[in-house]
Design an enzyme around this catalytic site. Structure first.
Site, PDB file in Angstrom:
ATOM      1  N   GLU A 226     -16.218   6.656   6.223  1.00  0.00           N
ATOM      2  CA  GLU A 226     -15.382   6.035   7.246  1.00  0.00           C
ATOM      3  C   GLU A 226     -15.237   7.045   8.379  1.00  0.00           C
ATOM      4  OE1 GLU A 226     -11.327   5.457   5.864  1.00  0.00           O
ATOM      5  OE2 GLU A 226     -11.458   7.217   4.584  1.00  0.00           O
TER       6      GLU A 226
ATOM      7  N   LYS B  19      -2.427   7.114   1.068  1.00  0.00           N
ATOM      8  CA  LYS B  19      -2.225   7.386   2.490  1.00  0.00           C
ATOM      9  C   LYS B  19      -1.109   8.433   2.575  1.00  0.00           C
ATOM     10  CE  LYS B  19      -2.233   4.783   6.771  1.00  0.00           C
ATOM     11  NZ  LYS B  19      -3.217   5.613   7.432  1.00  0.00           N
TER      12      LYS B  19
ATOM     13  N   ARG C  43       0.833  -1.208   0.000  1.00  0.00           N
ATOM     14  CA  ARG C  43       0.000   0.000   0.000  1.00  0.00           C
ATOM     15  C   ARG C  43       0.867   1.257   0.000  1.00  0.00           C
ATOM     16  NH1 ARG C  43      -4.587   0.714   4.592  1.00  0.00           N
ATOM     17  NH2 ARG C  43      -2.769   1.181   5.875  1.00  0.00           N
TER      18      ARG C  43
ATOM     19  N   ARG D 280      10.589  18.278  -8.768  1.00  0.00           N
ATOM     20  CA  ARG D 280      11.890  18.003  -9.411  1.00  0.00           C
ATOM     21  C   ARG D 280      13.046  18.538  -8.581  1.00  0.00           C
ATOM     22  NH1 ARG D 280      10.637  20.448 -15.253  1.00  0.00           N
ATOM     23  NH2 ARG D 280       9.903  22.044 -13.824  1.00  0.00           N
TER      24      ARG D 280
HETATM   25  N1  PXG Z   1      -9.291   5.100   7.408  1.00  0.00           N
HETATM   26  C1  PXG Z   1      -8.417   6.104   7.563  1.00  0.00           C
HETATM   27  C2  PXG Z   1      -8.776   7.451   7.050  1.00  0.00           C
HETATM   28  C3  PXG Z   1      -7.192   5.887   8.212  1.00  0.00           C
HETATM   29  O1  PXG Z   1      -6.318   6.890   8.362  1.00  0.00           O
HETATM   30  C4  PXG Z   1      -7.839   3.567   8.536  1.00  0.00           C
HETATM   31  C5  PXG Z   1      -9.023   3.855   7.870  1.00  0.00           C
HETATM   32  C6  PXG Z   1      -7.566   2.169   8.965  1.00  0.00           C
HETATM   33  O2  PXG Z   1      -6.633   1.549   8.099  1.00  0.00           O
HETATM   34  P1  PXG Z   1      -5.728   0.334   8.588  1.00  0.00           P
HETATM   35  O3  PXG Z   1      -4.967  -0.077   7.365  1.00  0.00           O
HETATM   36  O4  PXG Z   1      -4.856   0.850   9.678  1.00  0.00           O
HETATM   37  O5  PXG Z   1      -6.648  -0.741   9.057  1.00  0.00           O
HETATM   38  C7  PXG Z   1      -6.882   4.594   8.696  1.00  0.00           C
HETATM   39  C8  PXG Z   1      -5.566   4.367   9.377  1.00  0.00           C
HETATM   40  C9  PXG Z   1      -4.923   7.769  14.541  1.00  0.00           C
HETATM   41  C10 PXG Z   1      -4.389   7.286  13.211  1.00  0.00           C
HETATM   42  O6  PXG Z   1      -4.196   8.433  15.280  1.00  0.00           O
HETATM   43  C11 PXG Z   1      -5.131   6.436  12.457  1.00  0.00           C
HETATM   44  C12 PXG Z   1      -4.674   5.987  11.203  1.00  0.00           C
HETATM   45  C13 PXG Z   1      -3.473   6.443  10.725  1.00  0.00           C
HETATM   46  C14 PXG Z   1      -2.721   7.309  11.502  1.00  0.00           C
HETATM   47  C15 PXG Z   1      -3.167   7.744  12.754  1.00  0.00           C
HETATM   48  O7  PXG Z   1      -6.085   7.474  14.836  1.00  0.00           O
HETATM   49  N2  PXG Z   1      -5.523   5.141  10.548  1.00  0.00           N
END
Ligand code: PXG
Length: 289
Positions: free
Chosen positions: A183, A150, A50, A103
């Site tokens: 979400e 991400k 990812r 760049r």
């Molecule tokens: N949706 C979003 C927008 C996220 O940022 C998830 C879903 C869950 O994805 P994973 O792959 O982890 O199951 C995320 C990931 C926090 C925090 O402090 C949360 C994420 C990333 C960084 C910080 O809550 N979540």
């Protein structure tokens, strides 16, 4: 704590990057949050895939191969002697000048790995369930900034979080521009209705969470019918059970949304069962170190 930056380890106070880094100046970079359980990095290959897909879309070449990246991550865990950890992997466009033009950062990506621990919510929230709200800020339009990337540009989510916190809540549902549930600010959302499991589909504009995928796997192995389906707040309010998933939060039950009690107001049996099965999975799947 020893932090990895571009192949070297630094003490926390010495771990620094340039103020000209485009990760800082523009949020120009990508990241992953990853967990290790008893010396097993959960679904590491999926996280690395990812990360590289996010980098590919923003046309940022990472100077490490996927294998080198995984080795660096495992080294960071070993150097810090962590058996259980939350790992933040960050790759920025690197040092450039004050202009946007990538760049100017050619070939100088900054790779940072921080291995630590994180407790997002107190234990009682997992037992009693979370109360959440819907916030006014809508989720990024996929056509503008695809939530599948991400990226270090997380202001959309931070704004959602601020609105939640301002109203006295820890997490919040974000809708898309059409009013469909996407979400939460840092977690995916699931509901259970009449024994079936539902979660919003990727095309609505969500991050396809790795925990979300794991829960879909666990549920189908348990012969629970699972559907990726468009839902409004109405479906969510009238669910029998609701829970959120994310690497940091893992699986957390939700018992109230916008003042509406979900089910009987306590974490549901199917949710608790999925939590148990997810925990078992974290002891089996991943890269051992
Ligand atoms: N949706 C979003 C927008 C996220 O940022 C998830 C879903 C869950 O994805 P994973 O792959 O982890 O199951 C995320 C990931 C926090 C925090 O402090 C949360 C994420 C990333 C960084 C910080 O809550 N979540």
């Amino acid at each position: 704590m020893k932090i990895y930056i571009n192949g070297k380890f630094y003490e926390k106070d010495e771990a620094k990057i340039s103020v000209f880094d485009h990760g800082l100046l523009y949020g120009d970079g990508v990241f992953e949050g990853i967990r290790a359980y008893d010396r097993l990095v959960f679904r590491l290959e999926e996280h690395i895939d990812r990360l590289y897909e996010s980098a590919h879309t923003i046309m940022m070449h990472i100077n490490l191969t996927k294998k080198q990246m995984m080795d660096a991550l495992v080294d960071t865990l070993k150097v810090n002697r962590l058996d259980n950890a939350y790992i933040r992997l960050i790759v920025t466009r690197g040092e450039g000048d004050l202009g946007l033009d990538p760049r100017k950062c050619a070939g100088k990506t900054t790779v940072i790995i921080i291995a630590s621990t994180i407790v997002l919510y107190p234990e009682r929230f997992y037992k009693e369930g979370l109360s959440i709200i819907t916030v006014p800020t809508i989720r990024n339009l996929s056509e503008a900034l695809n939530p599948q990337i991400k990226s270090l540009n997380y202001l959309n989510n931070v704004l959602g979080k601020i609105e939640a916190v301002n109203s006295g809540y820890d997490e919040a549902i974000m809708l898309n521009s059409q009013g469909f549930v996407t979400e939460c600010t840092g977690d995916n959302i699931f509901i259970i209705k009449k024994g079936e499991l539902y979660t919003p589909p990727q095309y609505l504009g969500i991050l396809r969470g790795i925990t979300r995928d794991a829960v879909l796997d666990v549920a189908s192995k348990s012969r629970i019918p699972t559907y990726e389906r468009v839902m409004t707040r109405h479906e969510v309010y009238n669910a029998d059970e609701c829970f959120l998933t994310g690497t940091a939060a893992e699986i957390i039950p939700v018992v109230k949304i916008d003042g509406r009690v979900i089910g009987n107001g306590t974490p549901g049996n199917m949710t608790l069962n999925l939590i148990k099965k997810f925990k078992a999975l974290t002891k089996k799947e991943g890269i051992r170190y």
